[in-house]
Design a protein around this motif. Structure first.
Motif, mmCIF file in Angstrom:
data_model
loop_
_atom_site.group_PDB
_atom_site.id
_atom_site.type_symbol
_atom_site.label_atom_id
_atom_site.label_comp_id
_atom_site.label_asym_id
_atom_site.label_seq_id
_atom_site.Cartn_x
_atom_site.Cartn_y
_atom_site.Cartn_z
ATOM 1 N N ALA A 116 68.546 58.408 8.954
ATOM 2 C CA ALA A 116 67.422 58.273 8.109
ATOM 3 C C ALA A 116 67.068 56.715 8.328
ATOM 4 C CB ALA A 116 67.568 58.689 6.818
ATOM 5 N N ARG A 167 61.770 62.809 13.362
ATOM 6 C CA ARG A 167 61.836 63.474 11.920
ATOM 7 C C ARG A 167 61.971 64.936 12.106
ATOM 8 N NH1 ARG A 167 57.643 62.634 6.926
ATOM 9 N NH2 ARG A 167 56.429 64.465 7.959
ATOM 10 N N LEU A 210 65.289 59.499 3.883
ATOM 11 C CA LEU A 210 63.791 58.856 4.741
ATOM 12 C C LEU A 210 62.864 58.619 3.651
ATOM 13 C CD1 LEU A 210 63.120 58.041 7.268
ATOM 14 C CD2 LEU A 210 62.052 60.475 7.664
#
Lengths: 293, 284
Positions: A92, A106, A176
């Motif tokens: 992250a 992602r 994140l």
């Protein structure tokens, strides 16, 4: 409640009815039943049951196998939680930092969120296939004969690996979004104060992520305790034998396969107490101690 | 200085690529196996070669049953998975929204009590009361039915909690204005609150669909008839049948695994922003 709420009486009751009736029938009733039957010894032939007080509990406490499983659960939970949190945090932080391809990274990392635990277990069965599994071969080249489902520590290794693989995405998503919610001004100030990237991470970013981290800690412990059932069941192919198992798996094996209702219920109650304790811990720790914003 | 930052950027990308590969490679292996004849897999294991057996494996997986009753074909399991995923998500959202509406927008005497009765369910997962739940479903005669599969799973307050949080954040002026305009509680709910919650409903639907689709322990206990198996429920049996055969049917088993993976992964990837929003906001 809203200040200007409606004052009709019959409607809210009607609206609450479905939820309440489902909860009472499928939550409170079974929970109460679990507590009750944990004090009884069920006749194996189905001729009623006898009240035995705390015997089911004392039996468990004195049972060496149960203690061994409890220990395994603790170690398993610690390993899964640690590795999936650490790996997710690393990824992250990097995904937050890079400029190009952040979105693709992602997506590539988080999709495993949607894979069911038993399907993840199935992938593990493939990876560790006895004759051609890539990971079995890798171990072979290191001089170790990896035997999934037979060797205790090998099976435990596979369980931890698959469970971590399955859990990294959830942690990654939360870390994140935690990182992205750190205000730009704070980052810029830190950049001026502290030249070294690792110094900035440990002094500024990490403490700011602490609330997310503690929240995830509880989520991960709960995951390792309960949601790994599917992973374990597929990896041992439904044959527990001498394989490692967690406390939840044991509840299932004893109650559903072994027909030891009293003992299994006592185990359920122990797990309930454990989850309640975790939740209380979560509220106390997260709500009171860690307040940055 | 410039060189150093460039180096660290390369390192960052390297770590991310390794992470992505860690997540992706196992799936690529499964995909590769679906294209190969079983004999080839047994001889050489997974490789980088793409075979031409995918159609065959797919046909076998979808149309042939692996059990004794001949009912758990891939098509049938796929159908059951969709019924469970969609039924669970819809049920949870409808019931949760209704309850949350009652708790937030009405002056109820026992609102606090109802709140606690409902939210205590957040504390105990189904797994800890699995056996008594099974017995109750059995007593109600709901084994091997869709109701028995779905309804007990709905007995927790995640969606209710989520919608309660959201409704509380809706400005007070809205209901005041609606009341001045003469809107009753039902009209307010249907014409104002539900349209306002669209994004929230979508986010919840994605999360709940994935959750329902991926259920394993409960379906394992409740469905014993093969015609009722979901894909995820069937995966252990698939593994057992696969390894029990004289020539293990790796291709077919891996096709079924892929089919069990695709719908939830598709939903999560394509509705990513809703999903991430729903996930990170619902659990806080």
């Amino acid at each position: 409640m809203k200040r200007a709420g409606f004052t009709t009486h019959w409607l809210p009751i009607l609206l609450l009815m479905p939820q309440l009736s489902i909860i009472i029938v499928f939550f409170y009733w079974p929970a109460a039943e679990a507590v009750q039957s944990s004090f009884y010894l069920e006749d194996p032939f189905g001729f009623g049951s006898t009240f035995v007080g705390l015997e089911n509990y004392t039996d468990l406490a004195g049972n060496a196998e149960y203690r061994r499983i409890a220990w395994f659960t603790v170690i398993f939970t610690a390993l899964v939680t640690f590795f999936s949190l650490a790996l997710a945090l690393l990824l992250a932080v990097k995904a937050d930092k890079v400029i190009r391809g952040a979105r693709s990274y992602r997506t590539l990392i988080m999709w495993v969120y949607a894979v069911a635990p038993p399907v993840a277990g199935f992938v593990g069965v493939m990876l560790f296939n006895q004759s051609w599994g890539p990971l079995t071969r890798a171990f072979q080249s290191l001089g170790h004969d990896f035997v999934l489902g037979v060797n205790y520590s090998d099976t435990a290794f596979a369980m931890v690996l698959v469970s971590v693989w399955k859990q990294v995405p959830v942690n990654f998503i939360f870390f994140l979004s935690g990182l992205q919610s750190i205000p730009k001004s704070v980052r810029e100030a830190a950049l001026i104060d502290n030249r070294s990237a690792s110094g900035r991470f440990w002094d500024v970013t990490f403490p700011l992520l602490a609330p997310t981290g503690f929240f995830l800690l509880i989520i991960n412990i709960t995951y390792a305790l309960f949601d790994t059932f599917g992973v374990i069941d597929t990896l041992v192919k439904g044959e527990p034998g001498n394989n490692p198992m967690t406390l939840v798996y044991k509840v299932y094996v004893d109650g559903f396969r072994g027909n030891d209702l009293g003992g299994s219920s006592a185990q359920s109650v122990i797990l309930m107490v454990l989850v309640l304790a975790l939740t209380v811990f979560q509220f106390r720790l997260v709500e009171r101690r860690i307040h940055y914003t | 200085m410039l060189k150093r930052s460039k180096l660290s950027a390369i390192l960052d990308h390297a770590i991310l690529i390794l992470g992505a590969l860690f997540m992706l490679v196992p799936l690529l292996m499964v995909l590769q196996i679906t294209t190969m004849p079983d004999v080839e897999v047994i001889k050489h294991g997974p490789s980088f070669q793409i075979g031409d057996q995918f159609d065959d494996n797919l046909k076998k997986a979808m149309l042939e049953a692996s059990g004794f009753s001949g009912e758990n074909t891939g098509v049938n399991m796929l159908k059951n998975s969709f019924v469970l995923g969609i039924g669970f998500a819809v049920g949870k959202i409808v019931i949760g929204m209704m309850a949350a509406y009652a708790i937030v927008y009405f002056r109820l005497k026992f609102a606090t009590l109802a709140f606690w009765v409902i939210f205590t369910t957040l504390l105990l997962p189904l797994e800890v009361r699995i056996l008594p739940s099974y017995e109750i479903v059995q007593r109600l005669g709901m084994l091997n039915t869709y109701q028995g599969l779905i309804v007990p799973l709905i007995a927790s307050a995640t969606a209710t909690f989520f919608f309660r949080q959201f409704f509380r954040s809706v400005p007070e002026e809205l209901i005041e204005a609606a009341r001045i305009d003469g809107a009753g509680p039902i009209k307010f709910f249907v014409d104002i609150l539900v349209p306002l919650s669209q994004t929230m409903i979508a986010a919840m639907f994605i999360i709940m669909f994935v959750y329902g689709w991926n259920q394993y322990l409960w379906p394992t206990m409740i469905t014993t008839e093969e015609g009722m198996f979901t894909l995820v429920r069937g995966i252990k049996q698939i593994t057992q049948v696969m390894e029990g055969n004289r020539i293990p049917e790796y291709g077919r088993a891996n096709v079924l695994a892929i089919i069990a993976i695709i719908p939830p992964v598709f939903v999560v990837i394509f509705f990513q922003s809703w999903f991430v929003k729903g996930l990170t906001e619902s659990d806080k």
